[in-house]
Write a protein that holds these residues in place. Structure first.
Motif, short mmCIF file in Angstrom:
data_model
loop_
_atom_site.label_atom_id
_atom_site.label_comp_id
_atom_site.label_asym_id
_atom_site.label_seq_id
_atom_site.Cartn_x
_atom_site.Cartn_y
_atom_site.Cartn_z
N GLY A 28 7.11 -0.59 -10.97
CA GLY A 28 6.91 -0.08 -12.31
C GLY A 28 5.48 0.39 -12.57
O GLY A 28 5.18 0.89 -13.64
N GLU A 29 4.61 0.23 -11.59
CA GLU A 29 3.22 0.67 -11.73
C GLU A 29 3.00 1.92 -10.88
O GLU A 29 3.67 2.12 -9.87
CB GLU A 29 2.25 -0.43 -11.28
N ALA A 30 2.03 2.73 -11.29
CA ALA A 30 1.81 4.00 -10.59
C ALA A 30 1.22 3.78 -9.20
O ALA A 30 1.45 4.58 -8.29
CB ALA A 30 0.87 4.88 -11.41
N ASN A 60 -2.87 -0.79 -9.45
CA ASN A 60 -2.49 -1.12 -10.83
C ASN A 60 -1.65 -2.40 -10.86
O ASN A 60 -1.80 -3.23 -11.75
CB ASN A 60 -1.67 0.02 -11.46
N PHE A 61 -0.79 -2.52 -9.86
CA PHE A 61 0.04 -3.73 -9.78
C PHE A 61 -0.84 -4.96 -9.51
O PHE A 61 -0.64 -6.02 -10.11
CB PHE A 61 1.10 -3.56 -8.69
N ALA A 62 -1.83 -4.79 -8.66
CA ALA A 62 -2.76 -5.90 -8.37
C ALA A 62 -3.48 -6.33 -9.65
O ALA A 62 -3.67 -7.53 -9.89
CB ALA A 62 -3.77 -5.47 -7.30
N GLY A 116 0.81 -1.22 0.00
CA GLY A 116 0.00 0.00 0.00
C GLY A 116 0.84 1.26 0.00
O GLY A 116 0.36 2.34 0.38
N LEU A 117 2.10 1.18 -0.42
CA LEU A 117 3.00 2.33 -0.39
C LEU A 117 2.88 3.21 -1.63
O LEU A 117 3.30 4.37 -1.61
CB LEU A 117 4.46 1.85 -0.26
N ASN A 118 2.34 2.65 -2.70
CA ASN A 118 2.28 3.36 -4.00
C ASN A 118 3.64 3.97 -4.35
O ASN A 118 3.74 5.11 -4.79
CB ASN A 118 1.19 4.45 -3.98
N CYS A 119 4.70 3.20 -4.14
CA CYS A 119 6.07 3.71 -4.29
C CYS A 119 6.60 3.56 -5.71
O CYS A 119 7.68 4.06 -6.02
CB CYS A 119 6.99 2.95 -3.34
S1 SF4 Z 1 2.90 -2.89 -5.34
FE1 SF4 Z 1 4.28 -1.49 -6.40
S2 SF4 Z 1 3.66 0.50 -5.70
FE2 SF4 Z 1 2.81 -0.96 -4.24
S3 SF4 Z 1 4.32 -1.13 -2.61
FE3 SF4 Z 1 4.74 -2.75 -4.10
S4 SF4 Z 1 6.30 -1.84 -5.43
FE4 SF4 Z 1 5.33 -0.16 -4.33
#
Ligand code: SF4
Length: 179
Positions: free
Chosen positions: A131-133, A137-139, A124-127
């Protein structure tokens, strides 16, 4: 061995001047319907429809379909890749069939993995390290089998996230991880 030979059909779908994909079908010399419940038991993310019978599976960005007399796969980059993928899929069916005495056939239709289920256990860091915003989006990419969990590096570097990682690995686990 269940499938001893098959005929191959390869077609090209053109999406634009530069975008196209190969689709391939293996027409089988044998009815693999009896093997599908065993395959369903091994591919946790497969969707089995016993009445048809058919089994669909998303793997490595490909949509794959197993029917009684054919196996189809899309999103292939070349004819060579199409032949190689069909060979792997036929090999998978044959391996499952050979080992069927050690497997419990599964005739049920599994629930499809939902993006929210995956998102719930991501950091849940949205870091953007994956490679996803956003994590959501990654899920979506994970559910579509277009991304590997290891791209979320915080999951592997932060010990406080070990439990979440274990949950995700459980959700995504397949007894046959490689074709
Ligand atoms: S899924 Fe992507 S954005 Fe979310 S914590 Fe992991 S690396 Fe960061």
């Amino acid at each position: 061995m269940l499938i001893e030979s098959y005929d191959v059909d390869i077609s090209v779908s053109t999406h634009s001047d530069e975008e196209f994909e190969y689709e391939a079908i293996a027409h089988l010399n044998v009815d693999i319907g009896p093997a599908l419940p065993y395959l369903n038991a091994t591919l946790r993310r497969g969707i089995y429809l016993p009445n048809r019978p058919a089994l669909s599976w998303r793997h490595e960005g490909h949509n794959i379909g197993f029917w009684a007399r054919r196996i189809a796969v899309d999103n292939l980059e070349s004819r060579e890749a199409a032949y190689a993928m069909l060979e792997r899929l036929v090999g998978l069916v044959n391996r499952v069939w050979v080992q069927r005495d050690t497997l419990e056939p599964d005739p049920t239709t599994h629930k499809q993995l939902q993006p929210l289920e995956v998102h719930r256990s991501l950091p849940g860091l949205n870091c953007r390290a994956c490679g996803e915003a956003t994590c959501f989006n990654f899920a979506l990419k994970i559910v579509g089998a277009q991304a590997d969990l290891t791209r979320c590096t915080p999951l592997y570097e932060d010990e406080t996230l070990t439990e979440k990682r274990a949950v995700l690995e459980g959700l995504l686990a397949a007894k046959w991880p490689a074709l």
